[in-house]
Scaffold this motif. Structure first.
Motif, PDB file in Angstrom:
ATOM      1  N   SER A 181      -2.557   3.752  -4.322  1.00 22.80           N
ATOM      2  CA  SER A 181      -1.889   2.463  -4.521  1.00 22.80           C
ATOM      3  C   SER A 181      -2.238   1.535  -3.368  1.00 22.80           C
ATOM      4  CB  SER A 181      -0.368   2.632  -4.613  1.00 22.80           C
ATOM      5  OG  SER A 181      -0.012   3.437  -5.715  1.00 22.80           O
ATOM      6  N   LEU A 182      -2.227   0.259  -3.679  1.00 19.99           N
ATOM      7  CA  LEU A 182      -2.480  -0.754  -2.670  1.00 19.99           C
ATOM      8  C   LEU A 182      -1.198  -1.571  -2.485  1.00 19.99           C
ATOM      9  CD1 LEU A 182      -5.017  -1.549  -1.060  1.00 19.99           C
ATOM     10  CD2 LEU A 182      -5.347  -3.413  -2.670  1.00 19.99           C
ATOM     11  N   LYS A 183      -0.740  -1.670  -1.259  1.00 21.58           N
ATOM     12  CA  LYS A 183       0.477  -2.407  -0.952  1.00 21.58           C
ATOM     13  C   LYS A 183       0.119  -3.647  -0.149  1.00 21.58           C
ATOM     14  CE  LYS A 183       4.882  -2.068   1.529  1.00 21.58           C
ATOM     15  NZ  LYS A 183       5.715  -1.225   2.420  1.00 21.58           N
ATOM     16  N   LEU A 184       0.512  -4.829  -0.637  1.00 19.48           N
ATOM     17  CA  LEU A 184       0.247  -6.081   0.055  1.00 19.48           C
ATOM     18  C   LEU A 184       1.389  -6.403   1.009  1.00 19.48           C
ATOM     19  CD1 LEU A 184      -1.148  -8.274  -2.874  1.00 19.48           C
ATOM     20  CD2 LEU A 184      -2.348  -6.657  -1.386  1.00 19.48           C
ATOM     21  N   ALA A 185       1.123  -7.350   1.911  1.00 20.36           N
ATOM     22  CA  ALA A 185       2.151  -7.752   2.873  1.00 20.36           C
ATOM     23  C   ALA A 185       3.374  -8.325   2.175  1.00 20.36           C
ATOM     24  CB  ALA A 185       1.577  -8.772   3.855  1.00 20.36           C
ATOM     25  N   SER A 186       3.182  -8.865   0.957  1.00 18.89           N
ATOM     26  CA  SER A 186       4.297  -9.432   0.196  1.00 18.89           C
ATOM     27  C   SER A 186       5.205  -8.359  -0.397  1.00 18.89           C
ATOM     28  CB  SER A 186       3.757 -10.305  -0.935  1.00 18.89           C
ATOM     29  OG  SER A 186       2.962  -9.541  -1.825  1.00 18.89           O
ATOM     30  N   GLY A 187       4.768  -7.106  -0.335  1.00 19.32           N
ATOM     31  CA  GLY A 187       5.562  -6.012  -0.888  1.00 19.32           C
ATOM     32  C   GLY A 187       5.125  -5.580  -2.267  1.00 19.32           C
ATOM     33  N   HIS A 188       4.139  -6.276  -2.871  1.00 14.88           N
ATOM     34  CA  HIS A 188       3.665  -5.911  -4.202  1.00 14.88           C
ATOM     35  C   HIS A 188       2.802  -4.635  -4.125  1.00 14.88           C
ATOM     36  CE1 HIS A 188       4.750 -10.140  -4.953  1.00 14.88           C
ATOM     37  NE2 HIS A 188       4.923  -9.738  -6.221  1.00 14.88           N
ATOM     38  N   TYR A 189       2.985  -3.769  -5.123  1.00 19.21           N
ATOM     39  CA  TYR A 189       2.204  -2.527  -5.235  1.00 19.21           C
ATOM     40  C   TYR A 189       1.244  -2.671  -6.423  1.00 19.21           C
ATOM     41  CZ  TYR A 189       4.744   0.477  -1.931  1.00 19.21           C
ATOM     42  OH  TYR A 189       5.263   1.039  -0.812  1.00 19.21           O
ATOM     43  N   TYR A 190       0.027  -2.164  -6.241  1.00 17.53           N
ATOM     44  CA  TYR A 190      -0.948  -2.144  -7.329  1.00 17.53           C
ATOM     45  C   TYR A 190      -1.533  -0.728  -7.406  1.00 17.53           C
ATOM     46  CZ  TYR A 190      -0.701  -7.219  -7.061  1.00 17.53           C
ATOM     47  OH  TYR A 190      -0.252  -8.516  -7.057  1.00 17.53           O
ATOM     48  N   ARG A 191      -1.327  -0.092  -8.541  1.00 17.27           N
ATOM     49  CA  ARG A 191      -1.849   1.264  -8.703  1.00 17.27           C
ATOM     50  C   ARG A 191      -3.342   1.214  -9.023  1.00 17.27           C
ATOM     51  NH1 ARG A 191       1.873   5.157  -8.765  1.00 17.27           N
ATOM     52  NH2 ARG A 191       4.057   4.577  -9.096  1.00 17.27           N
ATOM     53  N   GLY A 192      -4.082   2.133  -8.448  1.00 19.02           N
ATOM     54  CA  GLY A 192      -5.526   2.184  -8.675  1.00 19.02           C
ATOM     55  C   GLY A 192      -6.061   3.584  -8.451  1.00 19.02           C
ATOM     56  N   THR A 193      -7.359   3.663  -8.189  1.00 22.46           N
ATOM     57  CA  THR A 193      -8.038   4.943  -7.995  1.00 22.46           C
ATOM     58  C   THR A 193      -8.872   4.882  -6.731  1.00 22.46           C
ATOM     59  OG1 THR A 193      -8.163   5.268 -10.395  1.00 22.46           O
ATOM     60  CG2 THR A 193      -9.595   6.628  -9.019  1.00 22.46           C
ATOM     61  N   LEU A 194      -8.703   5.864  -5.875  1.00 21.63           N
ATOM     62  CA  LEU A 194      -9.539   5.983  -4.682  1.00 21.63           C
ATOM     63  C   LEU A 194     -10.939   6.401  -5.111  1.00 21.63           C
ATOM     64  CD1 LEU A 194      -9.205   5.944  -1.487  1.00 21.63           C
ATOM     65  CD2 LEU A 194      -9.129   8.429  -1.674  1.00 21.63           C
ATOM     66  N   GLN A 195     -11.956   5.628  -4.711  1.00 21.69           N
ATOM     67  CA  GLN A 195     -13.339   5.920  -5.083  1.00 21.69           C
ATOM     68  C   GLN A 195     -14.067   6.741  -4.022  1.00 21.69           C
ATOM     69  OE1 GLN A 195     -14.840   5.016  -8.122  1.00 21.69           O
ATOM     70  NE2 GLN A 195     -12.696   4.609  -8.601  1.00 21.69           N
ATOM     71  N   ASP A 196     -13.860   6.407  -2.774  1.00 24.06           N
ATOM     72  CA  ASP A 196     -14.450   7.170  -1.675  1.00 24.06           C
ATOM     73  C   ASP A 196     -13.615   6.956  -0.431  1.00 24.06           C
ATOM     74  OD1 ASP A 196     -15.456   4.862  -0.116  1.00 24.06           O
ATOM     75  OD2 ASP A 196     -16.901   4.638  -1.727  1.00 24.06           O
ATOM     76  N   TYR A 197     -13.846   7.800   0.560  1.00 26.33           N
ATOM     77  CA  TYR A 197     -13.069   7.696   1.786  1.00 26.33           C
ATOM     78  C   TYR A 197     -13.903   8.171   2.972  1.00 26.33           C
ATOM     79  CZ  TYR A 197     -12.261  12.699   0.941  1.00 26.33           C
ATOM     80  OH  TYR A 197     -12.428  14.034   0.693  1.00 26.33           O
ATOM     81  N   SER A 198     -13.529   7.723   4.149  1.00 26.56           N
ATOM     82  CA  SER A 198     -14.070   8.195   5.413  1.00 26.56           C
ATOM     83  C   SER A 198     -12.964   8.051   6.443  1.00 26.56           C
ATOM     84  CB  SER A 198     -15.311   7.397   5.817  1.00 26.56           C
ATOM     85  OG  SER A 198     -14.954   6.088   6.198  1.00 26.56           O
ATOM     86  N   GLU A 199     -13.246   8.465   7.657  1.00 23.85           N
ATOM     87  CA  GLU A 199     -12.234   8.334   8.697  1.00 23.85           C
ATOM     88  C   GLU A 199     -11.937   6.875   9.012  1.00 23.85           C
ATOM     89  OE1 GLU A 199     -13.183  10.628  12.149  1.00 23.85           O
ATOM     90  OE2 GLU A 199     -14.009  12.250  10.942  1.00 23.85           O
ATOM     91  N   GLY A 200     -12.884   6.005   8.719  1.00 22.29           N
ATOM     92  CA  GLY A 200     -12.710   4.599   9.072  1.00 22.29           C
ATOM     93  C   GLY A 200     -12.198   3.712   7.967  1.00 22.29           C
ATOM     94  N   GLY A 201     -12.211   4.182   6.719  1.00 21.90           N
ATOM     95  CA  GLY A 201     -11.757   3.325   5.629  1.00 21.90           C
ATOM     96  C   GLY A 201     -11.932   3.974   4.282  1.00 21.90           C
ATOM     97  N   VAL A 202     -11.557   3.227   3.240  1.00 20.18           N
ATOM     98  CA  VAL A 202     -11.625   3.731   1.871  1.00 20.18           C
ATOM     99  C   VAL A 202     -12.071   2.608   0.945  1.00 20.18           C
ATOM    100  CG1 VAL A 202      -9.791   5.429   2.245  1.00 20.18           C
ATOM    101  CG2 VAL A 202      -9.212   3.158   1.387  1.00 20.18           C
ATOM    102  N   ALA A 203     -12.409   3.000  -0.284  1.00 18.61           N
ATOM    103  CA  ALA A 203     -12.662   2.046  -1.359  1.00 18.61           C
ATOM    104  C   ALA A 203     -11.698   2.366  -2.494  1.00 18.61           C
ATOM    105  CB  ALA A 203     -14.106   2.120  -1.833  1.00 18.61           C
ATOM    106  N   VAL A 204     -10.975   1.353  -2.975  1.00 24.45           N
ATOM    107  CA  VAL A 204      -9.972   1.531  -4.026  1.00 24.45           C
ATOM    108  C   VAL A 204     -10.346   0.647  -5.204  1.00 24.45           C
ATOM    109  CG1 VAL A 204      -7.541   1.322  -4.645  1.00 24.45           C
ATOM    110  CG2 VAL A 204      -8.172   2.060  -2.339  1.00 24.45           C
TER     111      VAL A 204
END
Length: 853
Positions: free
Chosen positions: A699-722
């Motif tokens: 899920s992606l959470k914005l500063a406004s508090g909104h949540y958006y459900r999605g799928t993690l595509q890849d990850y590393s220690e420094g970041g991810v793609a959603v």
């Protein structure tokens, strides 16, 4: 209708010259008269022209295109390189003919399954014991007679001399059997293919020893015996490999008792020397999440570098820290020192870059409770980053890497014979077994395999769990990769010299054979160099290293190569493509030849070297130092081709056939060397943190508090793609949080938007606390299913397709070399390169969907 029949104007619009447009239009008219181009099959071929005919894709028409279409079309119709296809060219164009081979395979499949079930039932422990009792009660004589008859028949087939026609008939018969059997299901066809391959290879070697040495010429005899010894070595490795891998065990995890008080205590050790803290940190974070009672698990960082930053890090995260005053015996000494300061019943060992999955201990420890003589459980070494071969050739995650054959098949085969050995990491060992053998062996630089050999000599058992439960970093550069293999080769030669598995007490016959094959395999350097230089003996020195007519060369050598390739494709196809082993051997041959020879003479020579991990490659470069032997071998073989042309033009007519066969050998060697040259062209590696492709709910959470459900595509220690269901159009630098789950709990990780590509958002993490990093690693790298894609089924192996790919990579290697040459050299060879490209444009190719990038 006129436009379709005579497409002159359309060709002119695509950039063709008047002559070319007129010529191609005439060819189109001729094809329309002869072929049924209006049929749906031809229409589909035309619609997918760029896929099926990559030679003509994306460029203007040329006069030679009709011939290119003809060559590629015949290639596609004959070879059909598509494992599963909704559209079959031959079916749509010419009907649904099944073929004799497929018809026979379909009718023999039930018989094959029945034989496989019967063999597997014999291999079950209860049935095996009953079968042995039955033999002991009086059937020994019958089985002995059958075995002797089979051996006599095999010996007759190997030693019986045939004329050319009889040998041709024999070859065709065995080839036809192999082509039918290779498609059948079950293990019985695999065993039958092994029998056919051994029969043909033994017949070839017998013929070489009895009929192909020129005893009347000293030079011929010396050079011929040199080649024959190299071939005998390859034959021995082939036979030992069949024994080792004919019946992989496929061991399943042993369940643990429900009462956790019965579970043993475990010391999890992470040795390190000069690796950066960024590499070690992730492994420690993952180890903290291993599912095991906290009071029965102790984690230790074994720092042979004596670095204060590591001591502080260990204290911050709450793990043990052990160091010593010297570095004697390198990694083995580091582990042995730690054993004296700990007391766990079991010892789990991970190289500092190998990240354990949370289920590692639960999948590996059960066997220790079931078998009190079990000393070792080894799991695969899986790598989340490409090794130099994969990176430089662009085949990462598309083709099996060098290590998959060992961890996917060889160790599983070893396990069948109770010969699976310690590989230095991702393993659990019993402390009492280690104490009995005096700790980790320090006499050789491959301390892991030597330690396992000592355990087996004392009657301890080992096990191999094929399920990957950790992932590490592969070597970044070709020089580091070669250096690592040199150490392995030297160490195995040292063991063979000072603790030869073929001698001494304590090992079973099959344990001896498995260990011997593992050690002899690393002596391939000198034989490989002999194969790369052997044809020059005839072309340059006029020495008859194989004293036989060209026709007999083909009738004996080709069946040996074809049957070994078919059997390898059946047994190893999921773990290594056919002919790629020759590329790997060529890359290492020059560098392991001397260390292994020296180690056999004086085992005390050589020292332990640590494999560098975590490095970067800022720009493309060519490793001239590593490639120097390949270039020398290439120049020598090019010289041999020059002599071949001269010998063919001026030599006796009765030798022209031998010159042609030898020239084909030289040409093959050149392309194998070219593949090694391609690997020496280092691709860029600019990621400090390697990305892992894996789909997870996120899920992606914005500063406004909104949540958006999605799928993690890849990850590393420094970041991810959603990936989200729809694009959000977030500006770069927007603060967001990524929410991931572990069990029933969710964890939030702060970051900023680094890029947005449609609905896929790349997020770069902000600096996180130790606890946040621990949570992130355990939500991603340390997941129980993080590395199970390693077990995914590969596509069906096709030896001819693999051969073409190897040859294509070899040709590409010389193009890579050309790119890195000085400008004046490139200008000098530019006309030759254009000629070669023009000739290559007519060669058949695999459809684009099947090609490596």
């Amino acid at each position: 209708m006129k436009a379709n029949l005579f497409p002159y104007a359309a060709l002119r619009q695509r950039g063709a010259s008047r002559f070319t447009a007129l010529w191609l239009a005439c060819c189109h008219c001729l094809a329309w008269l002869v072929l049924r181009l209006e049929q749906p099959g031809w229409q589909q071929v035309r619609a997918s022209r760029d896929v099926w005919f990559p030679q003509v894709a994306g460029r203007r028409p040329l006069p030679g295109d009709p011939l290119r279409y003809l060559i590629q079309g015949c290639w596609l119709l004959l070879v059909r390189p598509w494992p599963e296809r909704s559209f079959s060219l031959t079916r749509n164009l010419f009907g649904k003919g099944q073929g004799v081979g497929r018809w026979l395979a379909a009718r023999l499949a039930p018989l094959s399954r029945a034989w496989t079930r019967r063999i597997e039932s014999v291999m079950e422990p209860e049935r095996k014991a009953a079968w042995q009792r039955r033999i002991s009660r009086g059937s020994t004589g019958i089985y002995a007679v059958l075995a002797v008859c089979a051996l006599l028949l095999a010996a007759l087939s190997v030693t019986q001399p045939f004329g050319p026609l009889a040998q041709l008939a024999f070859v065709i018969l065995l080839w036809a059997m192999a082509m039918v059997v290779r498609k059948l299901p079950g293990r019985f066809p695999t065993l039958l293919l092994i029998v056919l391959s051994v029969l043909v290879s033994c017949r070839y070697l017998w013929w070489r020893y009895t009929s192909t040495l020129n005893w009347n010429d000293s030079l011929d005899l010396v050079l011929g015996m040199t080649l024959l010894i190299a071939e005998t070595y390859s034959w021995l490795i082939l036979i030992l490999g069949y024994v080792q891998t004919c019946w992989p065990l496929r061991r399943q995890p042993t369940p643990l008792p429900e009462d956790t008080s019965l579970w043993p205590t475990v010391d999890l050790m992470i040795p390190t020397y000069n690796e950066p803290l960024s590499v070690v940190r992730t492994t420690v974070y993952a180890a903290l999440g291993v599912d095991w009672p906290a009071d029965k698990l102790n984690i230790y960082v074994l720092d042979d570098g004596r670095r204060e930053a590591f001591r502080e890090f260990a204290a911050e995260v709450g793990v043990g820290y052990i160091t010593r005053t010297d570095n004697r015996h390198a990694k083995a000494g580091n582990l042995n020192h730690a054993f004296t300061l700990t007391d766990g019943e079991l010892i789990a060992i991970f190289d500092c870059d190998h990240i354990p999955a949370r289920t590692f201990l639960q999948l590996t420890v059960g066997g220790f409770l079931q078998d009190p003589k079990l000393a070792l459980v080894q799991t695969p070494h899986h790598f989340l980053s490409p090794d130099p071969v994969e990176r430089n050739l662009g085949v990462f995650r598309r083709s099996p890497n060098e290590g998959e054959l060992f961890y996917g098949l060889v160790q599983d085969g070893n396990d069948m014979w109770n010969a699976a050995f310690f590989c230095g990491s991702c393993a659990v060992l019993r402390r009492t077994a280690l104490e009995e053998v005096g700790g980790v062996a320090v006499e050789t630089v491959t301390e892991d395999a030597h330690t396992a050999l000592r355990m087996h000599r004392l009657g301890w058992n080992s096990a191999y769990m094929r399920i990957p439960q950790a992932a590490g970093l592969a070597t970044e550069s070709l020089s580091a990769h070669v250096g690592q293999r040199i150490r392995w080769a030297r160490g195995m030669a040292q063991i063979f010299r000072i603790d030869n598995p073929l001698m001494g007490r304590g090992l079973t016959l099959f344990q001896r054979l498995c260990y011997a094959n593992a050690m002899l395999h690393f002596l391939a350097g000198l034989p490989r160099l002999v194969f790369l230089l052997a044809p020059l003996a005839f072309l340059v020195l006029h020495a008859y290293i194989i004293y036989a007519p060209a026709a007999l060369l083909v009738l004996y050598i080709l069946p040996h190569m074809i049957h070994s390739s078919l059997t390898a494709a059946r047994m190893q196809g999921k773990y290594r493509k056919t002919f790629w082993g020759e590329v790997y051997e060529t890359v290492l041959a020059w560098y392991i030849a001397r260390p292994t020879t020296v180690a056999l003479i004086d085992p005390s020579k050589g020292s332990f070297n640590v494999t560098a991990k975590g490095g970067l490659m800022e720009e493309e470069q060519f490793d001239w130092r590593i490639a120097r032997p390949y270039l020398a071998l290439a120049l020598l073989n090019i010289l041999g081709l020059g002599f071949a042309v001269w010998r063919f033009m001026t030599g006796p007519v009765d030798q022209q056939g031998t010159v042609i066969v030898t020239s084909l050998w030289v040409f093959y060697n050149l392309l194998i060397i070219g593949a090694a040259v391609a690997i020496a062209a280092e691709a860029r590696q600019v990621r400090q943190s390697h990305r892992v492709r894996f789909k997870l709910p996120a899920s992606l959470k914005l500063a406004s508090g909104h949540y958006y459900r999605g799928t993690l595509q890849d990850y590393s220690e420094g970041g991810v793609a959603v990936e989200l269901p729809e694009a959000l159009s977030l500006a770069e630098g927007t603060e967001v949080s990524v929410v991931l789950g572990r069990g029933e709990q969710d964890y939030s990780f702060p970051g900023v938007v680094a890029r947005e590509d449609g609905s896929v958002i790349g997020i770069r993490f902000n600096e996180m606390s130790h606890q946040q990093m621990i949570d992130f690693v355990q939500c991603t790298f340390a997941r129980a299913d993080a590395w199970l894609d390693w077990l995914e089924q590969q596509e069906e192996e096709r030896p001819l397709q693999s051969l073409v790919e190897v040859l294509r990579v070899g040709f590409r290697g010389y193009l890579c070399l050309y790119r890195f040459l000085p400008l004046w050299v490139r200008e000098l060879f530019a006309p030759v390169l254009r000629l070669l490209r023009w000739v290559a444009s007519y060669l058949p190719r695999w459809p684009k969907t099947q090609r490596f990038s």
